[in-house]
Design a protein around this motif. Structure first.
Motif, PDB file in Angstrom:
ATOM      1  N   UNK A 159     -16.240  65.510 -12.775  1.00 31.53           N
ATOM      2  CA  UNK A 159     -15.377  66.066 -11.837  1.00 31.53           C
ATOM      3  C   UNK A 159     -15.526  65.575 -10.410  1.00 31.53           C
ATOM      4  N   UNK A 160     -17.148  65.092 -10.029  1.00 36.02           N
ATOM      5  CA  UNK A 160     -17.357  64.714  -8.924  1.00 36.02           C
ATOM      6  C   UNK A 160     -16.748  63.370  -8.712  1.00 36.02           C
ATOM      7  N   UNK A 161     -16.709  62.355  -9.850  1.00 40.35           N
ATOM      8  CA  UNK A 161     -16.003  61.164  -9.823  1.00 40.35           C
ATOM      9  C   UNK A 161     -14.657  61.183  -9.429  1.00 40.35           C
ATOM     10  N   UNK A 162     -14.083  62.212 -10.188  1.00 36.80           N
ATOM     11  CA  UNK A 162     -12.665  62.446 -10.079  1.00 36.80           C
ATOM     12  C   UNK A 162     -12.503  62.818  -8.612  1.00 36.80           C
ATOM     13  N   UNK A 163     -13.259  63.728  -7.999  1.00 36.23           N
ATOM     14  CA  UNK A 163     -13.007  64.156  -6.441  1.00 36.23           C
ATOM     15  C   UNK A 163     -13.034  63.101  -5.523  1.00 36.23           C
ATOM     16  N   UNK A 164     -14.239  62.196  -5.779  1.00 37.45           N
ATOM     17  CA  UNK A 164     -14.710  60.943  -5.069  1.00 37.45           C
ATOM     18  C   UNK A 164     -13.424  59.892  -5.034  1.00 37.45           C
ATOM     19  N   UNK A 165     -12.852  59.749  -6.342  1.00 33.95           N
ATOM     20  CA  UNK A 165     -11.852  58.658  -6.408  1.00 33.95           C
ATOM     21  C   UNK A 165     -10.545  59.015  -5.574  1.00 33.95           C
ATOM     22  N   UNK A 178     -17.982  56.329  -1.741  1.00 24.61           N
ATOM     23  CA  UNK A 178     -17.604  55.002  -2.380  1.00 24.61           C
ATOM     24  C   UNK A 178     -18.394  54.534  -3.655  1.00 24.61           C
ATOM     25  N   UNK A 179     -19.833  54.762  -3.501  1.00 28.22           N
ATOM     26  CA  UNK A 179     -20.507  54.366  -4.690  1.00 28.22           C
ATOM     27  C   UNK A 179     -20.210  55.002  -5.956  1.00 28.22           C
ATOM     28  N   UNK A 180     -19.769  56.184  -5.861  1.00 26.16           N
ATOM     29  CA  UNK A 180     -19.515  57.033  -7.129  1.00 26.16           C
ATOM     30  C   UNK A 180     -18.114  56.635  -7.731  1.00 26.16           C
ATOM     31  N   UNK A 181     -16.957  56.220  -6.650  1.00 26.51           N
ATOM     32  CA  UNK A 181     -15.541  56.038  -6.931  1.00 26.51           C
ATOM     33  C   UNK A 181     -15.606  54.719  -7.291  1.00 26.51           C
ATOM     34  N   UNK A 182     -16.129  53.724  -6.672  1.00 25.94           N
ATOM     35  CA  UNK A 182     -15.627  52.342  -6.751  1.00 25.94           C
ATOM     36  C   UNK A 182     -16.545  51.449  -7.451  1.00 25.94           C
TER      37      UNK A 182
END
Length: 209
Positions: A159-165, A178-182
């Motif tokens: 869920x956190x990765x979705x929000x970050x993206x 950026x580190x989590x999403x990309x």
């Protein structure tokens, strides 16, 4: 709430979540090492003294499942889950983020389904006091509960990765998001390794011996 406040709040949550995942991985890693020693001692004791501590394989199976669930969250933070990026690498940045989002949504649906049924299994085991059909007679709700916590953490991390993206796609950026999403491309990984080797030539010569 302005953009900076939202950005800082999300970044803080992601940072704390990453620390929690790292702590869980270290704890499970230490448990796996202890289980490995237990299994090794059990094998030696059976071969040399014809005795067994009993239950080492059962405990090892429990911790393998539990640690795998926690490791999935850690792997997501490191972008090391296996995926095919033949099309991904050839798309513009906006298209890459869209594919990342679709992949994370599919992952969320899968993990959510697994966690849902795992929760039902845990509730039944707890309600009926189910025990393993082994000499240890382990109350099944204990290993199942620890496994469920790991799955829940994986669901939260996804869920956190979705929000970050989504945040990155909307221009809400920070080092944590950026580190989590990309995910870095293979070319970026190679360039990082080259820079690391150039920065630490002595270490690289030691590794090649």
């Amino acid at each position: 709430m302005n953009k900076n406040a939202i950005q800082n709040s999300i970044a803080l949550v992601v940072s704390h979540l990453e620390r929690l995942v790292h702590f869980g991985v270290w704890v499970n890693g230490a448990a796996l090492i202890l289980v490995a020693f237990m299994i090794g001692f059990d094998v030696i004791a059976r071969k040399m003294f014809n005795v067994s501590v009993g239950g080492a394989d059962e405990i090892g199976g429990y911790f393998l499942a539990i640690s795998s669930a926690w490791a999935a969250s850690f792997t997501l933070f490191k972008h090391n889950h296996i995926r095919m990026d033949v099309v991904h690498a050839r798309l513009p940045e906006r298209g890459q983020r869209l594919l990342d989002l679709l992949a994370l949504l599919a992952l969320f649906a899968f993990v959510g389904t697994v966690a849902w049924y795992a929760n039902e299994m845990w509730m039944k085991s707890f309600s009926f006091g189910s025990r393993a059909n082994t000499p240890l007679l382990t109350p099944l709700w204990i290993p199942q509960g620890l496994w469920l916590i790991g799955l829940a953490m994986f669901l939260v991390t996804t869920t956190a990765a979705i929000v970050a993206t989504i945040g990155v796609m909307c221009g809400v950026t920070s080092p944590e998001l950026t580190r989590l999403a990309i995910k870095k491309s293979p070319e970026d990984d190679v360039r990082d390794q080259i820079r690391e080797l150039e920065a630490h030539p002595a270490d690289s010569s030691d590794r090649t011996r």
